[in-house]
Scaffold this motif. Structure first.
Motif, PDB file in Angstrom:
ATOM      1  N   SER A 114      37.594  36.274  47.090  1.00 16.66           N
ATOM      2  CA  SER A 114      38.432  37.118  47.943  1.00 16.66           C
ATOM      3  C   SER A 114      38.534  38.506  47.323  1.00 16.66           C
ATOM      4  O   SER A 114      38.199  38.704  46.147  1.00 16.66           O
ATOM      5  CB  SER A 114      39.832  36.512  48.052  1.00 16.66           C
ATOM      6  OG  SER A 114      40.476  36.551  46.780  1.00 16.66           O
ATOM      7  N   PRO A 115      39.008  39.502  48.065  1.00 18.98           N
ATOM      8  CA  PRO A 115      39.207  40.832  47.462  1.00 18.98           C
ATOM      9  C   PRO A 115      40.114  40.774  46.241  1.00 18.98           C
ATOM     10  O   PRO A 115      39.888  41.495  45.261  1.00 18.98           O
ATOM     11  CB  PRO A 115      39.836  41.636  48.606  1.00 18.98           C
ATOM     12  CG  PRO A 115      39.318  40.990  49.855  1.00 18.98           C
ATOM     13  CD  PRO A 115      39.253  39.520  49.529  1.00 18.98           C
ATOM     14  N   GLU A 116      41.132  39.924  46.292  1.00 19.74           N
ATOM     15  CA  GLU A 116      42.046  39.797  45.153  1.00 19.74           C
ATOM     16  C   GLU A 116      41.342  39.194  43.945  1.00 19.74           C
ATOM     17  O   GLU A 116      41.543  39.637  42.800  1.00 19.74           O
ATOM     18  CB  GLU A 116      43.255  38.940  45.548  1.00 19.74           C
ATOM     19  CG  GLU A 116      44.157  39.538  46.600  1.00 19.74           C
ATOM     20  CD  GLU A 116      43.593  39.460  48.014  1.00 19.74           C
ATOM     21  OE1 GLU A 116      44.090  40.186  48.896  1.00 19.74           O
ATOM     22  OE2 GLU A 116      42.638  38.658  48.243  1.00 19.74           O
ATOM     23  N   GLN A 117      40.516  38.176  44.174  1.00 27.32           N
ATOM     24  CA  GLN A 117      39.767  37.564  43.078  1.00 27.32           C
ATOM     25  C   GLN A 117      38.760  38.537  42.480  1.00 27.32           C
ATOM     26  O   GLN A 117      38.598  38.613  41.260  1.00 27.32           O
ATOM     27  CB  GLN A 117      39.074  36.295  43.566  1.00 27.32           C
ATOM     28  CG  GLN A 117      40.028  35.153  43.858  1.00 27.32           C
ATOM     29  CD  GLN A 117      39.389  33.993  44.602  1.00 27.32           C
ATOM     30  OE1 GLN A 117      38.419  34.185  45.348  1.00 27.32           O
ATOM     31  NE2 GLN A 117      39.914  32.802  44.409  1.00 27.32           N
ATOM     32  N   LEU A 122      36.331  40.726  38.237  1.00 30.15           N
ATOM     33  CA  LEU A 122      35.118  41.510  37.986  1.00 30.15           C
ATOM     34  C   LEU A 122      35.306  42.560  36.884  1.00 30.15           C
ATOM     35  O   LEU A 122      34.439  42.697  36.012  1.00 30.15           O
ATOM     36  CB  LEU A 122      34.613  42.153  39.280  1.00 30.15           C
ATOM     37  CG  LEU A 122      34.043  41.181  40.324  1.00 30.15           C
ATOM     38  CD1 LEU A 122      33.558  41.942  41.553  1.00 30.15           C
ATOM     39  CD2 LEU A 122      32.915  40.345  39.735  1.00 30.15           C
ATOM     40  N   PRO A 123      36.409  43.313  36.870  1.00 33.22           N
ATOM     41  CA  PRO A 123      36.576  44.268  35.764  1.00 33.22           C
ATOM     42  C   PRO A 123      36.678  43.588  34.400  1.00 33.22           C
ATOM     43  O   PRO A 123      36.181  44.122  33.395  1.00 33.22           O
ATOM     44  CB  PRO A 123      37.878  44.989  36.122  1.00 33.22           C
ATOM     45  CG  PRO A 123      37.988  44.861  37.608  1.00 33.22           C
ATOM     46  CD  PRO A 123      37.457  43.492  37.904  1.00 33.22           C
ATOM     47  N   LEU A 232      42.440  29.840  42.309  1.00 36.10           N
ATOM     48  CA  LEU A 232      41.179  29.974  41.604  1.00 36.10           C
ATOM     49  C   LEU A 232      40.022  29.313  42.351  1.00 36.10           C
ATOM     50  O   LEU A 232      38.915  29.239  41.819  1.00 36.10           O
ATOM     51  CB  LEU A 232      41.289  29.399  40.187  1.00 36.10           C
ATOM     52  CG  LEU A 232      42.203  30.165  39.238  1.00 36.10           C
ATOM     53  CD1 LEU A 232      42.178  29.549  37.843  1.00 36.10           C
ATOM     54  CD2 LEU A 232      41.811  31.644  39.159  1.00 36.10           C
ATOM     55  N   ARG A 233      40.273  28.839  43.560  1.00 39.99           N
ATOM     56  CA  ARG A 233      39.158  28.395  44.402  1.00 39.99           C
ATOM     57  C   ARG A 233      38.546  29.631  45.043  1.00 39.99           C
ATOM     58  O   ARG A 233      39.245  30.455  45.615  1.00 39.99           O
ATOM     59  CB  ARG A 233      39.642  27.434  45.492  1.00 39.99           C
ATOM     60  CG  ARG A 233      38.503  26.944  46.392  1.00 39.99           C
ATOM     61  CD  ARG A 233      39.016  26.023  47.486  1.00 39.99           C
ATOM     62  NE  ARG A 233      39.871  26.718  48.440  1.00 39.99           N
ATOM     63  CZ  ARG A 233      39.435  27.439  49.470  1.00 39.99           C
ATOM     64  NH1 ARG A 233      38.129  27.592  49.683  1.00 39.99           N
ATOM     65  NH2 ARG A 233      40.298  28.036  50.274  1.00 39.99           N
ATOM     66  N   LEU A 234      37.211  29.773  44.934  1.00 44.70           N
ATOM     67  CA  LEU A 234      36.547  30.928  45.535  1.00 44.70           C
ATOM     68  C   LEU A 234      36.754  30.899  47.047  1.00 44.70           C
ATOM     69  O   LEU A 234      36.319  29.963  47.732  1.00 44.70           O
ATOM     70  CB  LEU A 234      35.061  30.929  45.186  1.00 44.70           C
ATOM     71  CG  LEU A 234      34.735  31.182  43.710  1.00 44.70           C
ATOM     72  CD1 LEU A 234      33.234  31.038  43.461  1.00 44.70           C
ATOM     73  CD2 LEU A 234      35.219  32.556  43.256  1.00 44.70           C
TER      74      LEU A 234
END
Length: 392
Positions: A114-117, A122-123, A232-234
């Motif tokens: 998700s955008p939040e994940q 990623l950073p 934490l599920r994609l």
């Protein structure tokens, strides 16, 4: 820093890169030549990974370039392919580490999160603060990952409970998170989870005795009632088709890495042909040696043409599974051929780690097999050619 073309890039494909991309390539090349090349043979021999290179690689952008949240400048898929090429022409284990961290771990979250994940993970992965791994392959399931996936996920309120086992998981002995792929027991959907490796019930055991990619820390993973929160599920992983979107990207990068391994072996062979003397002259002055070098350069040049084109298609949104599959099957086959010719040129010196060629020769076997064997990739291409699936 002046851009220097490689002797292995005979048709100068790197001329396709922008000036900013060339500067980034030269910065990476300089670091690899000065800091990684002198030490990697010893780490490979001891089957250890040089963790001290993780942060410098992160600072050089090796985990950042592909993703909107972290890229330092706009760049092309051809440039990102050349990064994999540069890493592999020095050491395939280092290239594999970066491929797992960047392509598989970051890629899973970038493609399926998700955008939040994406914003959270990623950073942290790009900076090297968090080390990632990717858990798809299982002890009884490799090429048939789509049908043979046995790891299960069971919903329990706001959590999921994972059970199963994974094998050949790169980076897993020192990773902070592993992206685990599992089947929902309720409906058999393939789901992805960001699993902290500190979770109770999660264990990773290093696979010993490898003859290839010895510096890569592959592990067997067991999951015994590992509890993972729904957060934490994609969010966008709902079938194996979503998993395949990640593999399509990484398969093309493995093809690039295979060309890099061939190039590293070729460059080592050219240098050796100039310094080694037999029958009163450098062996490079003998016809059979020149024949092996010319054939090796032909393989590298043909493979570069293929992977460059596949990356250009990715930039235009035209790349399909069969395109990356053909590149992976072809490039790894030509790599295997090339490293054998180059090792042959070294004679007895080609089987000791004092010379880089033994490492390239051994590591080629792993690249030939992972991210889809030659046989499986040819079936993907064959399906595209004939319209008929021949997987079983």
């Amino acid at each position: 820093m002046t851009f220097e073309p490689l002797i292995s890039d005979f048709y100068n494909y790197e001329s396709l890169l922008s000036e900013q991309e060339k500067e980034a390539i030269m910065a990476l090349r300089g670091y690899l030549d000065s800091e990684v090349r002198p030490i990697i043979g010893g780490y490979w021999d001891r089957a250890e990974f040089p963790t001290e290179i993780v942060r410098p690689l992160a600072e050089l952008g090796q985990f950042s370039y592909a993703w909107d949240e972290t890229r330092p400048f706009e760049n092309s898929a051809v440039f990102r392919g050349f990064l994999a090429f540069e890493l592999a022409r020095v050491d395939a284990s280092v290239a594999t580490f970066v491929g797992v961290q960047n392509g598989l771990s970051c890629g899973s979250i970038a493609v399926c999160g998700s955008p939040e994940q994406r914003a959270e993970w990623l950073p942290r992965l790009a900076s090297g603060e968090v080390i990632g791994s990717f858990g798809l392959t299982e002890p009884q399931s490799g090429s048939d990952s789509a049908q043979g996936l046995r790891t299960t996920a069971r919903r329990d309120g706001d959590n999921w409970v994972l059970n199963g086992a994974k094998r050949w998981i790169g980076n897993a002995t020192f990773a902070d998170i592993t992206v685990i792929w599992a089947k929902d027991v309720a409906d058999n959907r393939v789901l992805g989870f960001i699993v902290p490796t500190s979770s109770p019930g999660y264990t990773a055991s290093k696979i010993e005795g490898k003859i290839s990619l010895r510096a890569v820390q592959n592990a067997d993973i067991t999951l015994e009632d590992v509890v993972v929160p729904e957060s934490l599920r994609l969010a966008n992983a709902n079938s194996f088709k979503d998993t395949a979107k990640v593999l399509r990207l990484t398969r093309a990068e493995v093809a690039w890495a295979a060309v890099g391994v061939a190039a590293g072996a070729y460059e080592a062979a050219v240098a050796y042909s100039r310094e080694r003397e037999q029958f009163g002259k450098p062996i490079g002055a003998h016809q059979l040696v020149q024949d092996m070098l010319a054939k090796s350069l032909g393989n590298i040049t043909a493979s570069l043409g293929m992977v460059v084109r596949v990356s250009e298609m990715l930039d235009r949104g035209e790349q399909r599974d069969e395109h990356s599959a053909l590149a992976k099957a072809f490039a790894t086959s030509r790599m295997r051929e090339t490293v054998a010719w180059c090792r042959e040129l070294f004679g007895g010196n080609g089987i000791v780690i004092d010379y880089d060629i033994a490492r390239f020769f051994a590591d080629a076997e792993a690249l030939y097999s992972y991210e889809g064997t030659r046989e499986m990739n040819t079936l993907i291409v064959g399906r595209s050619i004939t319209g008929q699936a021949a997987f079983v």
